[in-house]
Design an enzyme around this catalytic site. Sequence first.
Site, PDB file in Angstrom:
ATOM      1  CG  ASN A  48      -0.891  -2.941   9.417  1.00  0.00           C
ATOM      2  OD1 ASN A  48      -1.347  -3.946   9.954  1.00  0.00           O
ATOM      3  ND2 ASN A  48      -1.463  -2.372   8.362  1.00  0.00           N
ATOM      4  CG  HIS A 134      -2.426  -6.342  -0.590  1.00  0.00           C
ATOM      5  ND1 HIS A 134      -2.348  -5.201  -1.358  1.00  0.00           N
ATOM      6  CD2 HIS A 134      -2.892  -5.940   0.613  1.00  0.00           C
ATOM      7  CE1 HIS A 134      -2.738  -4.155  -0.637  1.00  0.00           C
ATOM      8  NE2 HIS A 134      -3.069  -4.577   0.559  1.00  0.00           N
ATOM      9  CD  GLU A 177       0.042 -10.911   0.702  1.00  0.00           C
ATOM     10  OE1 GLU A 177      -0.092 -10.905   1.938  1.00  0.00           O
ATOM     11  OE2 GLU A 177      -0.842 -10.513  -0.072  1.00  0.00           O
ATOM     12  CB  SER A 181      -2.124  -8.550   4.984  1.00  0.00           C
ATOM     13  OG  SER A 181      -3.008  -8.831   3.918  1.00  0.00           O
ATOM     14  CG  ASP A 206       3.643  -7.936  -0.628  1.00  0.00           C
ATOM     15  OD1 ASP A 206       4.119  -7.522   0.448  1.00  0.00           O
ATOM     16  OD2 ASP A 206       2.672  -7.402  -1.198  1.00  0.00           O
ATOM     17  CG  HIS A 209       1.573  -7.602   6.858  1.00  0.00           C
ATOM     18  ND1 HIS A 209       1.003  -6.690   7.731  1.00  0.00           N
ATOM     19  CD2 HIS A 209       0.894  -7.482   5.696  1.00  0.00           C
ATOM     20  CE1 HIS A 209       0.008  -6.076   7.128  1.00  0.00           C
ATOM     21  NE2 HIS A 209      -0.076  -6.531   5.885  1.00  0.00           N
ATOM     22  CE  LYS A 240       0.608  -2.750   5.394  1.00  0.00           C
ATOM     23  NZ  LYS A 240       0.317  -3.442   4.159  1.00  0.00           N
TER      24      LYS A 240
HETATM   25  C1  LIG Z   1      -0.310  -3.129   2.956  1.00  0.00           C
HETATM   26  C2  LIG Z   1       0.095  -4.037   1.870  1.00  0.00           C
HETATM   27  C3  LIG Z   1       0.492  -3.534   0.624  1.00  0.00           C
HETATM   28  C4  LIG Z   1       0.393  -2.081   0.288  1.00  0.00           C
HETATM   29  O1  LIG Z   1       1.394  -1.335   0.909  1.00  0.00           O
HETATM   30  P1  LIG Z   1       1.145   0.224   1.175  1.00  0.00           P
HETATM   31  O2  LIG Z   1       2.502   0.767   1.386  1.00  0.00           O
HETATM   32  O3  LIG Z   1       0.249   0.300   2.366  1.00  0.00           O
HETATM   33  O4  LIG Z   1       0.479   0.770  -0.056  1.00  0.00           O
HETATM   34  C5  LIG Z   1       0.934  -4.433  -0.321  1.00  0.00           C
HETATM   35  N1  LIG Z   1       0.974  -5.753  -0.080  1.00  0.00           N
HETATM   36  C6  LIG Z   1       0.576  -6.267   1.102  1.00  0.00           C
HETATM   37  C7  LIG Z   1       0.645  -7.733   1.323  1.00  0.00           C
HETATM   38  C8  LIG Z   1       0.117  -5.427   2.111  1.00  0.00           C
HETATM   39  O5  LIG Z   1      -0.311  -5.935   3.253  1.00  0.00           O
END
Ligand SMILES: *Cc1c(COP(=O)(O)O)cnc(C)c1O
Length: 395
Positions: A48, A134, A177, A181, A206, A209, A240
Amino acid sequence: MARLSDWLRERRESGGLRELRPVERLGDGRIRLAALPGAPPLLDFSSNDYLALSAHPALIDSGRRALAELGAGSGAARLMSGDLVIHHQLEEAVAGLKGKEAALLFGSGFMANAGVIPALAGRGDTVCIDRLDHASIYDGCRLSGARLHRFRHNDLAHLEELLQKNPDSGKCLVVVESVYSMDGDRCPLAELVALRKRHGFLLMVDEAHATGLFGLNGGGVVEEEGVGDEVDLVMGTFGKALGSYGAYLAGSREMIDYLVNRARSFIYSTALPPAVVAASLAAVELVRQSSELRDDLWRRVAIFKKLLRDGGLKADLGPTQIIPITVGESARALRMAEALRARGIFATAVRPPTVPENTARLRFSVTRHLDAPQLEEGAAALLAVLKEFAPELLA
Ligand SMILES: *Cc1c(COP(=O)(O)O)cnc(C)c1O
């Protein structure tokens, strides 16, 4: 309680057992499995670290300086004596990147979602989430004790149906999101914001990504679609595209003041270490300063997708840097991931329960670590493995 040995055996037999696989990163898009030191290195198509910022000198220098000047750890939670000036500098920079009044740092994205959702919703409230949200969002909902509704992926008509059934949609939190992801598709944010106007729910997006990759300043899809004022909470991670670690929630000043008092994963956890914060700060500055990194990534994504399409792959490759190749059964996805490894390519087989039953997939992601010849190598290997294991996906 399940007997551990029975549980593990069943998981192994169904092809669903997860196992750790230590790797050594060679710094040029390649990794080596530590268990096979003599084996040739693999091209990493599962990272990522989209902009390759984890290896960028600006992040490393900034982190190194903070480590030397401020020490290895922050020493305490923010509300104790761990509240360093550099935490506030990063929060200001992120608020700027996201076009919000304020931001709050969390230890990780998981901690942000697991802390923010229960701070906002509780018994008697309703949370609506996309079915593909997620695990951290899902867990945050469960912790909250609120009524939970999951709408079909990206199906806003279904969301609206759920909202209409809910007597008081003003007390409803909707969490989506901006880029999914495991599917690499985007949420229809403009329509979602229109729905929010009609129903008045609280909206959280969120951008794990998307941050750093979309929008004129790298602010994410929320910036690109110009809907920042209509999204109440924007969450994202530094782990990421920003190449570091930790996460944030951006919102109004009032929202942040509230979360400082209510988000338990913020209150009861040690503040992020200075070196990590400094690296994130350098990353935010980099993505805001220029679009070159993003443009370069999108060029590479286009090259990879064109190679796959020219090679006869019929699947929809989606609009982002995440390219899922859905093959159905877990066992098939695992066999294909192994065959790819034999050809020098590391791509993850993503299986239930991470994704719905019968949608096991190979998840390819393109990063700036991979140059054109490496992208060609990856595409050729994937096409060869598809021909052997999933010819129905090829023209
Ligand atoms: C990776 C991810 C998270 C968690 O983030 P981290 O910093 O890795 O704990 C939360 N939401 C989504 C959509 C993700 O892909």
